[in-house]
Structure formats: C-alpha cells, structure tokens
Design a protein around this motif. Structure first.
Motif, PDB file in Angstrom:
ATOM      1  N   ALA A 190      62.680 -14.082 -51.030  1.00 24.80           N
ATOM      2  CA  ALA A 190      63.733 -14.074 -51.409  1.00 24.80           C
ATOM      3  C   ALA A 190      64.565 -14.664 -52.489  1.00 24.80           C
ATOM      4  CB  ALA A 190      65.487 -15.032 -50.709  1.00 24.80           C
ATOM      5  N   ILE A 191      63.391 -15.482 -53.257  1.00 26.47           N
ATOM      6  CA  ILE A 191      63.606 -15.832 -54.849  1.00 26.47           C
ATOM      7  C   ILE A 191      63.101 -14.635 -56.050  1.00 26.47           C
ATOM      8  CG2 ILE A 191      64.118 -17.963 -54.040  1.00 26.47           C
ATOM      9  CD1 ILE A 191      61.901 -19.016 -55.152  1.00 26.47           C
ATOM     10  N   GLY A 192      62.580 -14.055 -54.890  1.00 26.18           N
ATOM     11  CA  GLY A 192      61.665 -12.882 -55.635  1.00 26.18           C
ATOM     12  C   GLY A 192      61.087 -13.046 -56.452  1.00 26.18           C
ATOM     13  N   PRO A 193      61.103 -12.796 -57.739  1.00 25.73           N
ATOM     14  CA  PRO A 193      60.006 -13.321 -59.170  1.00 25.73           C
ATOM     15  C   PRO A 193      60.176 -14.523 -59.537  1.00 25.73           C
ATOM     16  CG  PRO A 193      62.590 -12.069 -60.242  1.00 25.73           C
ATOM     17  CD  PRO A 193      62.487 -11.734 -58.987  1.00 25.73           C
TER      18      PRO A 193
ATOM     19  N   ASP B 286      72.163 -14.993 -54.581  1.00 24.97           N
ATOM     20  CA  ASP B 286      73.616 -14.663 -54.038  1.00 24.97           C
ATOM     21  C   ASP B 286      73.552 -13.390 -52.606  1.00 24.97           C
ATOM     22  OD1 ASP B 286      75.710 -16.601 -53.246  1.00 24.97           O
ATOM     23  OD2 ASP B 286      77.073 -14.729 -53.918  1.00 24.97           O
ATOM     24  N   ALA B 287      72.356 -12.963 -52.245  1.00 27.57           N
ATOM     25  CA  ALA B 287      72.100 -12.209 -50.843  1.00 27.57           C
ATOM     26  C   ALA B 287      73.174 -11.548 -50.031  1.00 27.57           C
ATOM     27  CB  ALA B 287      71.092 -11.057 -51.803  1.00 27.57           C
ATOM     28  N   ALA B 288      73.018 -11.320 -49.134  1.00 27.70           N
ATOM     29  CA  ALA B 288      73.872 -11.564 -48.273  1.00 27.70           C
ATOM     30  C   ALA B 288      72.511 -10.573 -46.859  1.00 27.70           C
ATOM     31  CB  ALA B 288      74.867 -10.108 -47.163  1.00 27.70           C
ATOM     32  N   TRP B 289      71.944 -12.023 -47.111  1.00 25.93           N
ATOM     33  CA  TRP B 289      70.107 -11.709 -47.026  1.00 25.93           C
ATOM     34  C   TRP B 289      70.181 -11.421 -45.051  1.00 25.93           C
ATOM     35  CZ3 TRP B 289      65.972 -10.379 -49.396  1.00 25.93           C
ATOM     36  CH2 TRP B 289      65.669 -10.364 -50.961  1.00 25.93           C
ATOM     37  N   ASP B 290      69.601 -11.400 -44.373  1.00 28.03           N
ATOM     38  CA  ASP B 290      69.126 -11.698 -42.682  1.00 28.03           C
ATOM     39  C   ASP B 290      68.507 -13.318 -42.796  1.00 28.03           C
ATOM     40  OD1 ASP B 290      67.502 -12.282 -40.372  1.00 28.03           O
ATOM     41  OD2 ASP B 290      67.845 -10.589 -39.857  1.00 28.03           O
ATOM     42  N   PRO B 291      69.568 -14.207 -42.437  1.00 27.44           N
ATOM     43  CA  PRO B 291      68.967 -15.737 -42.318  1.00 27.44           C
ATOM     44  C   PRO B 291      66.972 -15.456 -42.011  1.00 27.44           C
ATOM     45  CG  PRO B 291      70.082 -14.541 -40.487  1.00 27.44           C
ATOM     46  CD  PRO B 291      70.278 -13.720 -41.511  1.00 27.44           C
TER      47      PRO B 291
END
Length: 464
Positions: free
Chosen positions: A400-403, A388-393
């Motif tokens: 963005a899903i990390g591990p 739920d992070a404010a990622w650059d789209p």
C-alpha cells in the motif's frame, strides 16, 4: 471522496472544516483587538473577509478555484492537480487533496500579507493544549529524568537481561509516542531491570496493546539494535512529525531516549513549514515548547487569556517539578548543540498529494536514505503513505505504500492511531469483526471504528 456519505471524508467536509475556519477567524479577531498598529488591523480585517468567503464557498458546495500565487513553487503543483481533477466542488472531490488545498489556501492569505506573513492561526490553540497537559508533562519529566539517570549508570551492563530490558523500554517509549497521551506513564514507574521485565506482563501494558491491531515494533527495534551492534558510527533516526503541544513533547522524549540509550547517534525531526491541519508542528512550535521548559514556573504560573477572564490563578509549580522540566530542557539543548538533535522542515510535507511522490523529490529522498529508520507519526502521514486509497484492509502495508516499500532504500515505520477510513495490513475477517463491535459501524457501510482514535497500527516496511 468527500461525496461518500459512509466515509469520514464526508463528515470532515460538511461538519469539521467550517468549524476550523470559524476558529481561525476568531483567532485573527483576537489578535486584531490586541494590536495598535492600524495597518496590521486593516490587513487583518481583509484576511478575515477572505476566510469568511472561503467558509461560504465550502458550505455552499462551490467549485474549488485555483490558489492565488504567493511565490512558493508548490502553488503550481496544487493548481495543476486541480486542473486535472476538472470541475470539482467541495462535496465531491478526493478528500486528501481537498483537505491539503484548504490549509494551503488559508496559508496564502497570510503569506500574501505584509504584517501577518509568519502568523500561525493555530499557535494559541497548540500552546493552550500543552498547558492543559501539565500533569502528564510534569509526570513524564520525572520519569524521563529517572530513566536517563538509570541508563547512564547501567551503561556497562550487557547480556541478554540488559538487552531484554532495553527492548521493553523501547516498546514503552514508542507506545507512549503512539498514543500521544499519558495513559501509559504508570508503566515507567519502576526502573530496575527486574521491574522493567515485569512490565511485559503488566495489565496496563496488555490493555493498551490489545488495541494495537498491527504491532511491528520488534522489527523496528531489530533494525536499530543491529546497526548499533555492527558498530556503525552514524546511526540516524528520522521522525516525520504530527501534532505540536504534548505530542511534540513526547516525540522529544522519544528522541532523547534513543540518543541516551545508544539506539541512535542523531535524530532528525521533520516539521511542516506552514500552519497545517490545525495542530501540526511548525519550527516555531519547538521554540515555544523549549522556552516553556526553560522557564517552567513562568509558563505554568502565568494565567492564560481564558484564566484571566475567569479570574483563575494557576497552581504554583513545585521546585522539584520545575527542576525536572529544566533537566529536560538542558538535555535537549545539549543534544541540539552537539548536532545530535536537528530540525529539518521541507515544503514537500505540505504538498497536496500522497507520499508516493517522494521519489521525485531527489534531495529529500536521498537525505532520508541516510537514516536507519524513518518514523511517520499520526493519521495524516499514514493516509499520505497509503495514498488515502480505499484499499482492501488485508492489503499488505508494504504494497500500500507503493514506491516507499521494499527496494526504496527506506526503512519505514508508521505510528498511527486510526482517525480515518484507510487501513491496511489487517488479518482476513478482522475489519468485519471490529465493525461488529459497539460503535464499529456495523452494517452501515462505514468503517466507523477507524475514526475514533481508539485503535492503532504500528506498521513497518524494510526497504533497505
């Protein structure tokens, strides 16, 4: 953060949550009026007081307080996290944590009681929405019966034409599952191979697809086809569920289709284990849905509470419709009896944090690694996958899903209609382009287009 006035988090905390708590209070009151057990009535009134207190704290921006211990291990995790966040109030706290905290805190008032332990404040609402989806339920049951009959009759057909037809049907099923509604049912009307191939160019299909901003369904299909063509004996698909009612019905349709078409040998469904985000699936929702299908005339012809108040009598269900719904029930009950369709709740799905913490859940992650494909349904699961992070789209989904990305041992597919701010995997300039459309948010600083459910993303990460 709930303090960000350009975000849907702010609107949720200020406008949506008080309404949800009010509806919960009303639901308990309705049940109190229908019971003669005085001890249950007294306890119900205490629960109502606790819920009213929670609503007051929320609306007056009070500090979040530790959740009362109900004996479940996740309470310690919630309270440790709250301690780390420091002195946070409702309108200045990470959205994901506070929303999970809200539902977990509501759940404790019931789990700490004697007479309301397993009570689901949202059950009534969930079954009412399923009842109101009757036309789509009936229509999809008829399509499914035709489809499964066709698949069984065509088992011997192979070659490029059959493969292409299967791929298109897979797309149709997944898209119905994605939108969780009946808009695409018209696409399943004709089931000859020739007609299925025409679907690819159909207007309705193109119209629904233009709102899917990222569509990785081909990658998911390739994973399942490859496992089948390699002759793997056990080919499992997991679905981390979202909403009950019609959406769960569609998820079961998808599971039945995957098993009938030979794209999976077993499907594991993952519900929540406490009432969650109003409409999320609990194990009890399966029982309610299956009993409705086992006796569809009784379910659809018995007036709901609201219909009784309005002196309305539901339309009788035709014999053909009842037969098609019973066919579904028999199919699913058969798969369940054979161990091909199983339900596996886990407390992890209602923890307060993101799915980046999944690798720490050794048993759960090992179990999921046995799957060819893990499908995460809905908006909340997407928010949890991406922290739920404010990622650059334009950030890649795999990052963005990390591990849970490459090397995780999991093939992840997110099926999500957008109802919150976070979105990743877009092309450069795509976010700005959609913001410029009507209702998209424009120069307000808000990504309003991502709140409406009009747009969707189907994102894949190959982690095996």
């Amino acid at each position: 953060m709930t303090s960000d006035k350009t975000s849907f988090a702010f609107i949720s905390a200020r406008d949506r949550w008080p309404v949800i708590i009010t509806q919960a209070i009303d639901d308990v009151y309705r049940t109190i009026t229908q019971t003669n057990d005085q001890a249950k009535v007294d306890e119900g009134k205490k629960i109502v007081e606790e819920l009213a207190k929670l609503k007051y704290e929320l609306q007056h921006n009070r500090q979040l307080t530790p959740i009362q211990d109900d004996g479940k291990p996740d309470i310690a995790l919630y309270n440790q996290e709250l301690e780390k966040l420091g002195q946070v109030a409702w309108f200045n706290v990470p959205w994901l944590y506070s929303e999970c905290y809200l539902y977990r805190r509501i759940a404790t008032h019931f789990s700490l009681s004697q007479h309301w332990k397993s009570y689901d404040i949202f059950a009534r609402q969930k079954m009412n929405t399923f009842r109101s989806s009757r036309p789509a339920v009936v229509e999809l049951a008829a399509r499914y019966k035709d489809l499964v009959t066709q698949i069984h009759n065509d088992k011997s057909k192979t070659g490029p034409e059959a493969d292409e037809a299967q791929k298109i049907l897979f797309y149709e099923m997944m898209e119905i599952c994605l939108w969780g509604n009946a808009t695409d049912l018209s696409l399943l009307t004709s089931l000859t191979y020739e007609d299925i191939q025409k679907l690819q160019g159909s207007e309705a299909r193109k119209a629904s697809e233009k709102n899917i901003l990222i569509n990785d369904l081909d990658k998911a299909f390739d994973v399942l086809r490859k496992a089948r063509d390699e002759g793997k004996k056990e080919r499992r698909v997991d679905i981390v569920l979202d909403n009950a009612g019609f959406e769960l019905y569609v998820d079961l349709i998808l599971a039945g289709y995957l098993l009938s078409a030979g794209l999976a040998t077993n499907v594991v469904l993952h519900p929540k284990d406490i009432p969650w985000f109003v409409s999320d699936v609990l194990p009890g929702d399966f029982a309610a849905l299956l009993s409705a299908l086992a006796n569809p005339k009784n379910f659809y012809e018995t007036p709901s509470d609201d219909e009784k108040h309005q002196d309305k009598v539901p339309e009788p269900l035709g014999e053909k419709e009842a037969g098609e719904l019973s066919f579904l029930f028999q199919e699913w009950a058969g798969f369940h009896a054979e161990g091909q369709l199983t339900i596996r709740p886990n407390a992890f799905w209602t923890h307060g944090g993101s799915f980046w913490r999944l690798p720490a859940e050794k048993n759960l992650v090992e179990d999921l690694r046995a799957s060819e494909l893990v499908i995460f349904k809905g908006d909340l699961n997407y928010r949890k996958l991406t922290g739920d992070a404010a990622w650059d789209p334009t950030t890649p989904f795999t990052q963005a899903i990390g591990p849970l990305g490459p090397g995780s041992g999991l093939n992840v597919l997110a099926l999500r209609t957008c109802k919150a701010d976070v979105v990743v995997g877009l092309k450069p300039g795509q976010d700005e382009e959609i913001r410029a459309t009507e209702g998209g948010g424009g120069d307000s600083g808000a990504r309003k287009w991502a709140w409406s459910g009009k747009w969707a993303v189907v994102s894949f990460s190959g982690g095996k």
